[in-house]
Every structure is written in C-alpha cells, then in structure tokens.
Design a protein around this motif. Structure first.
Motif, PDB file in Angstrom:
ATOM      1  N   VAL A 171      85.483 -25.900  42.772  1.00 63.08           N
ATOM      2  CA  VAL A 171      84.568 -25.264  42.647  1.00 63.08           C
ATOM      3  C   VAL A 171      83.761 -25.087  43.928  1.00 63.08           C
ATOM      4  CG1 VAL A 171      84.015 -25.912  40.406  1.00 63.08           C
ATOM      5  CG2 VAL A 171      83.309 -27.483  42.144  1.00 63.08           C
ATOM      6  N   SER A 172      84.347 -25.926  45.051  1.00 65.65           N
ATOM      7  CA  SER A 172      83.605 -26.016  46.255  1.00 65.65           C
ATOM      8  C   SER A 172      84.750 -26.152  47.418  1.00 65.65           C
ATOM      9  CB  SER A 172      82.406 -26.950  46.324  1.00 65.65           C
ATOM     10  OG  SER A 172      82.375 -27.301  47.811  1.00 65.65           O
ATOM     11  N   PRO A 173      84.557 -25.473  48.684  1.00 67.01           N
ATOM     12  CA  PRO A 173      85.474 -25.808  49.697  1.00 67.01           C
ATOM     13  C   PRO A 173      84.991 -26.895  50.555  1.00 67.01           C
ATOM     14  CG  PRO A 173      83.935 -23.803  50.259  1.00 67.01           C
ATOM     15  CD  PRO A 173      83.685 -24.267  49.107  1.00 67.01           C
ATOM     16  N   ALA A 174      83.791 -27.532  50.311  1.00 62.93           N
ATOM     17  CA  ALA A 174      83.340 -28.425  51.095  1.00 62.93           C
ATOM     18  C   ALA A 174      84.217 -29.715  51.297  1.00 62.93           C
ATOM     19  CB  ALA A 174      81.945 -29.084  50.772  1.00 62.93           C
ATOM     20  N   VAL A 175      84.307 -30.465  52.480  1.00 68.24           N
ATOM     21  CA  VAL A 175      85.144 -31.505  52.914  1.00 68.24           C
ATOM     22  C   VAL A 175      84.060 -32.273  53.511  1.00 68.24           C
ATOM     23  CG1 VAL A 175      87.327 -30.280  52.999  1.00 68.24           C
ATOM     24  CG2 VAL A 175      86.038 -30.437  55.118  1.00 68.24           C
ATOM     25  N   PRO A 176      84.358 -33.672  53.324  1.00 66.87           N
ATOM     26  CA  PRO A 176      83.692 -34.884  54.034  1.00 66.87           C
ATOM     27  C   PRO A 176      83.907 -34.680  55.445  1.00 66.87           C
ATOM     28  CG  PRO A 176      84.645 -35.527  52.052  1.00 66.87           C
ATOM     29  CD  PRO A 176      85.198 -34.390  52.356  1.00 66.87           C
ATOM     30  N   ARG A 177      82.775 -34.998  56.132  1.00 65.44           N
ATOM     31  CA  ARG A 177      82.946 -35.207  57.556  1.00 65.44           C
ATOM     32  C   ARG A 177      82.573 -36.431  58.071  1.00 65.44           C
ATOM     33  NH1 ARG A 177      78.856 -30.180  58.623  1.00 65.44           N
ATOM     34  NH2 ARG A 177      77.565 -31.770  57.450  1.00 65.44           N
ATOM     35  N   TYR A 178      83.133 -37.056  59.152  1.00 63.17           N
ATOM     36  CA  TYR A 178      82.894 -38.328  59.406  1.00 63.17           C
ATOM     37  C   TYR A 178      81.277 -38.429  60.299  1.00 63.17           C
ATOM     38  CZ  TYR A 178      83.585 -42.628  62.480  1.00 63.17           C
ATOM     39  OH  TYR A 178      83.536 -44.056  62.854  1.00 63.17           O
ATOM     40  N   THR A 179      80.821 -39.572  59.949  1.00 62.20           N
ATOM     41  CA  THR A 179      79.406 -39.781  60.517  1.00 62.20           C
ATOM     42  C   THR A 179      79.419 -40.455  61.768  1.00 62.20           C
ATOM     43  OG1 THR A 179      79.220 -42.036  59.458  1.00 62.20           O
ATOM     44  CG2 THR A 179      78.652 -40.081  57.958  1.00 62.20           C
ATOM     45  N   GLY A 180      80.522 -40.545  62.289  1.00 62.90           N
ATOM     46  CA  GLY A 180      80.407 -41.469  63.597  1.00 62.90           C
ATOM     47  C   GLY A 180      80.176 -42.863  63.507  1.00 62.90           C
ATOM     48  N   VAL A 181      80.172 -43.415  62.385  1.00 59.82           N
ATOM     49  CA  VAL A 181      80.043 -45.070  61.963  1.00 59.82           C
ATOM     50  C   VAL A 181      80.993 -45.358  60.975  1.00 59.82           C
ATOM     51  CG1 VAL A 181      78.316 -46.488  60.966  1.00 59.82           C
ATOM     52  CG2 VAL A 181      77.232 -44.713  62.103  1.00 59.82           C
ATOM     53  N   SER A 182      81.274 -46.582  61.328  1.00 56.77           N
ATOM     54  CA  SER A 182      82.638 -47.099  60.582  1.00 56.77           C
ATOM     55  C   SER A 182      82.266 -48.492  60.435  1.00 56.77           C
ATOM     56  CB  SER A 182      83.885 -47.136  61.723  1.00 56.77           C
ATOM     57  OG  SER A 182      84.923 -47.616  60.658  1.00 56.77           O
ATOM     58  N   PHE A 183      82.756 -49.007  59.024  1.00 55.17           N
ATOM     59  CA  PHE A 183      82.560 -50.495  58.659  1.00 55.17           C
ATOM     60  C   PHE A 183      84.114 -50.936  58.761  1.00 55.17           C
ATOM     61  CE2 PHE A 183      79.034 -50.480  55.200  1.00 55.17           C
ATOM     62  CZ  PHE A 183      78.197 -49.769  55.966  1.00 55.17           C
ATOM     63  N   THR A 184      84.281 -52.097  59.375  1.00 54.65           N
ATOM     64  CA  THR A 184      85.338 -52.813  59.159  1.00 54.65           C
ATOM     65  C   THR A 184      84.883 -54.205  58.180  1.00 54.65           C
ATOM     66  OG1 THR A 184      85.830 -52.413  61.439  1.00 54.65           O
ATOM     67  CG2 THR A 184      86.984 -54.020  60.416  1.00 54.65           C
ATOM     68  N   GLU A 185      85.815 -54.241  57.390  1.00 51.76           N
ATOM     69  CA  GLU A 185      85.486 -55.207  56.149  1.00 51.76           C
ATOM     70  C   GLU A 185      86.384 -56.451  56.438  1.00 51.76           C
ATOM     71  OE1 GLU A 185      86.254 -55.369  51.434  1.00 51.76           O
ATOM     72  OE2 GLU A 185      85.399 -53.385  52.089  1.00 51.76           O
ATOM     73  N   ALA A 186      85.814 -57.662  56.114  1.00 51.47           N
ATOM     74  CA  ALA A 186      86.314 -59.079  56.397  1.00 51.47           C
ATOM     75  C   ALA A 186      86.100 -59.670  55.205  1.00 51.47           C
ATOM     76  CB  ALA A 186      85.817 -59.589  57.659  1.00 51.47           C
ATOM     77  N   TRP A 187      86.788 -60.313  54.464  1.00 50.32           N
ATOM     78  CA  TRP A 187      86.692 -61.326  53.286  1.00 50.32           C
ATOM     79  C   TRP A 187      86.508 -62.789  53.785  1.00 50.32           C
ATOM     80  CZ3 TRP A 187      91.172 -58.661  49.998  1.00 50.32           C
ATOM     81  CH2 TRP A 187      90.742 -57.514  49.789  1.00 50.32           C
ATOM     82  N   PHE A 188      85.807 -63.570  52.900  1.00 52.33           N
ATOM     83  CA  PHE A 188      85.781 -65.012  53.013  1.00 52.33           C
ATOM     84  C   PHE A 188      85.738 -65.487  51.570  1.00 52.33           C
ATOM     85  CE2 PHE A 188      83.846 -63.024  56.584  1.00 52.33           C
ATOM     86  CZ  PHE A 188      84.312 -63.804  57.842  1.00 52.33           C
ATOM     87  N   HIS A 189      86.578 -66.537  51.502  1.00 48.22           N
ATOM     88  CA  HIS A 189      86.805 -67.010  50.177  1.00 48.22           C
ATOM     89  C   HIS A 189      86.617 -68.652  50.188  1.00 48.22           C
ATOM     90  CE1 HIS A 189      88.838 -63.568  49.523  1.00 48.22           C
ATOM     91  NE2 HIS A 189      89.947 -63.754  50.301  1.00 48.22           N
ATOM     92  N   ASP A 190      86.293 -69.066  48.747  1.00 47.48           N
ATOM     93  CA  ASP A 190      85.958 -70.683  48.853  1.00 47.48           C
ATOM     94  C   ASP A 190      84.966 -71.029  49.692  1.00 47.48           C
ATOM     95  OD1 ASP A 190      87.780 -70.847  46.702  1.00 47.48           O
ATOM     96  OD2 ASP A 190      89.374 -71.179  48.152  1.00 47.48           O
ATOM     97  N   VAL A 191      83.712 -70.121  49.742  1.00 46.86           N
ATOM     98  CA  VAL A 191      82.819 -70.449  51.060  1.00 46.86           C
ATOM     99  C   VAL A 191      82.274 -71.533  50.878  1.00 46.86           C
ATOM    100  CG1 VAL A 191      82.688 -67.892  51.379  1.00 46.86           C
ATOM    101  CG2 VAL A 191      81.170 -68.823  49.726  1.00 46.86           C
TER     102      VAL A 191
END
Length: 379
Positions: A171-191
């Motif tokens: 229905v649409s030719p639109a594609v997402p664009r990068y915002t210039g901001v990135s998340f780097t995810e880190a996990w912590f268990h049994d905190v």
C-alpha cells in the motif's frame, strides 16, 4: 471486490502485541482469523524488555480483549517509579507512584505476548511463516507468499509486522529512515545477588541519566532482571566504523567506557558489568505524515503504519489500532467498509502524534528533566 466481514478470510501478519490483540478481539466477536509469524515458535527468541500500558489506549485494548483483569494481576505498578540521575550518579529527581496508581503499570513484553497467545483459539498462529511479499489484485483476493514456499489466499491482509514490514509495500512505498540515535542494549540477571549496586540505583522502575550527547537508561523487568539501554548519537554502522564487530563484547565495552569516561563509576557499571553480549538497536522512524490510498484488501497497524521514536507511545498506539480495527470489522457489513472506517480514525490520530514526535529521538539524550516531573521534582 466487496467481501462480507463474516465470510472473509482474514490474515494478520505478525504475532506481536498488536497483531495478537487484533486476533483476540476478532475471535471474541466470532470472526475467524489466522496469524502468521516468522518465528519458528513462541519461545524462539527473547521478546525484549518491559512496557508501560496506559489506561487510555493499551489497557483499553486489553479491556476489549477481555484480558484487563489478567493484565492487572501480572503487571507491576511499582514499575512506574522513575529516577533521573546526574552524570555524577546523584539523584536529581524522582517520581514514586501512589499505592493504587494504575495509569501506566509495567509488564514484560514476553508476559504480555504469552497472555495474548494463551487467549487465542488453538492453531490461530502459524509459526515459521516469514512473509516475502503480498500478491494478488488490489480488489482481492490477495496472496501471501512465504519464504518456505507456502502461498495463502486471503481476503484481508493486516500488516502488524513492525518497522520493516513486508506488508507495507502493498500500500505504500515508504521505508524507515535512521534517526541518528542508536540504543545499545545490555542485560543483567540475578541483580539482587549479583548486581546489588545497580539494583539499588535503578530501583523498582527505571533510572536514567544524560549529558546532552549520550544517555544511560536502566529498566527493571520481572524475574530479577534489569535491561540497560546505552543511548548515543552515532552513525548506524558505528560498530564496524570503530573497527569492531557485533560479537566483540570486550571491544565494544572498552569503546563505550571510553565514551562515558567522565561519568560516575556507579553509572558506568551499566556498561561494564553486563551479562553476555551487547545488542545494537539503531532507531528508525517513518516520514511524517505517512498515509496511503485506501485499499479494501490490505491495511496496517502499529509500527508498520506509523513507526516513531521510542518515547512511550508505540505499543499503546499499536494496541489501540488493533482494537479499533477489530471492532470496525465486527461492526461492519463488509471488509471494505470496516477498513475505511478504521483508517479514517487511525491515520489522522497517528499523523498528529507522529508530528509531535518528529525529530525528537534527540530528546532521549537531553539532560533536561522530562516534563512529567513538573515543578515538584520529588527527590
């Protein structure tokens, strides 16, 4: 082709919160639906962190799904607590929810998905169905083409397949664009036992600190886990540009610690003490406004329709979309009529919200206090 709603073959693509909510409400109204998802099974991958579901949209959708009471038994009202920290590690401001506050309690993504999956009729979700494209004429019937060679004929395709939707091109030719901001995810268990300082720092909800260029955001999940999002303004390919590779945990850690060298050691443990590898999540958004010409056989909801920066509205709007589309189908004589009614409401609403959030991924890096803290910082 005008297809009576009660006779229509309805296919949802994507078994996330929005797709499953739509399917659940349709089934509650006696309308048959099939959900297709690329994952090989419900436990194929980690479903991500925690979500706040708001009373006016996410919870409203769960009420229509007949699942609000179960959600309220699972959710964590204490997760609404928010702390803002300085880069020196000192508390700048704090919001503590009232004992009976249920405006936007937290729930793990995995718990929400399980709640929705378990509410569906057996066999509703077809796993291992990675969509390649939607075929067939605009007035139907449509064909869903999957990577395993399966082809499914259907009268309505509901694209609930996220940012890089394979339904959207129909229905649409639109594609997402990068915002210039990135998340780097880190996990912590049994905190409580293994990361006691971090557990005390984050508290029962979330804690964030920023300096205008970068930010750290720690968020508690159930089961004694914390996820941290290391937020920076960087190129989308920052890892390889730095001479690193995604699996080089030690190299990425050293690079990040260098970027946050001036921050308090208490906050830097969000980078240095994680369990396992980092996960890179560049933030994309669709252009504003994003709309399409009405099509009687294909529509979109959630991120497939209106991908925005992660500023607290995404899953709530997606679930509201899902509820409104399902209710429109339940209350309309034809699929065409229902899709038109849904889009007449959803598109203006999503455009208004997207305009408010356009370019505001930068807000994630701001060291200004968020507006919800008001004049009384509660520290």
């Amino acid at each position: 082709m005008t297809t009576p709603t009660r006779q229509a073959r309805i296919s949802v693509v994507g078994a996330g919160p929005a797709g499953l909510t739509c399917a659940r409400i349709l089934q509650r109204h006696g309308i048959a639906v099939t959900v297709h998802d690329r994952d090989p099974g419900r436990d194929a991958r980690d479903q991500g962190g925690t979500l706040d579901l708001r009373a006016g949209d996410g919870q409203l959708a769960l009420r229509e799904a007949g699942l609000l009471d179960e959600f309220l038994r699972l959710c964590r009202p204490e997760g609404q607590e928010m702390r803002v920290l300085g880069t020196d590690g000192e508390l700048r401001a704090r919001i503590v929810p009232a004992e009976d506050e249920l405006f936007k309690p937290e729930i793990d993504r995995g718990q929400l998905r399980d709640l929705l999956l378990d509410s569906l009729s057996p066999g509703t979700v077809r796993w291992g169905r990675a969509l390649t494209h939607v075929g067939g004429p605009a007035d139907g019937p449509r064909t869903l083409h999957f990577a395993d060679g399966t082809v499914v004929e259907t009268d309505l395709v509901i694209g609930a397949d996220g940012a890089f939707s394979r339904v959207r091109p129909a229905v649409s030719p639109a594609v997402p664009r990068y915002t210039g901001v990135s998340f780097t995810e880190a996990w912590f268990h049994d905190v409580e036992d293994r990361h006691t300082e971090l557990s005390a720092l984050v508290g029962p909800g979330s804690a964030t600190g920023a300096d205008g260029q970068r930010a750290l955001w720690g968020q508690r999940s159930s089961g004694d886990h914390i996820r941290v999002y290391i937020i920076r303004r960087v190129p989308a390919d920052w890892i390889t540009a730095a001479g690193l590779r995604p699996g080089d945990t030690a190299g990425i850690r050293a690079h990040l610690l260098d970027e946050f060298a001036g921050w308090s050691p208490h906050l830097r443990q969000m980078i240095s003490d994680n369990d396992g590898p980092y996960l890179d999540r560049p933030i994309f958004a669709l252009g504003v406004p994003h709309a399409w010409e009405h099509n009687p056989t294909v529509t979109l909801l959630g991120d497939a329709a209106h991908l925005m920066p992660p500023l607290g509205v995404g899953v709530n709007l997606a679930m509201l979309d899902a509820a409104e589309l399902a209710l429109a189908l339940a209350g309309s004589a034809t699929v065409d009529e229902a899709v038109r009614a849904y889009e007449d409401t959803m598109l203006p609403r999503s455009t208004e919200t997207a305009k408010l959030l356009e370019g505001r991924a930068e807000d994630l890096l701001s060291d200004d206090l968020p507006p919800e803290f008001g004049d009384d910082h509660g520290a």
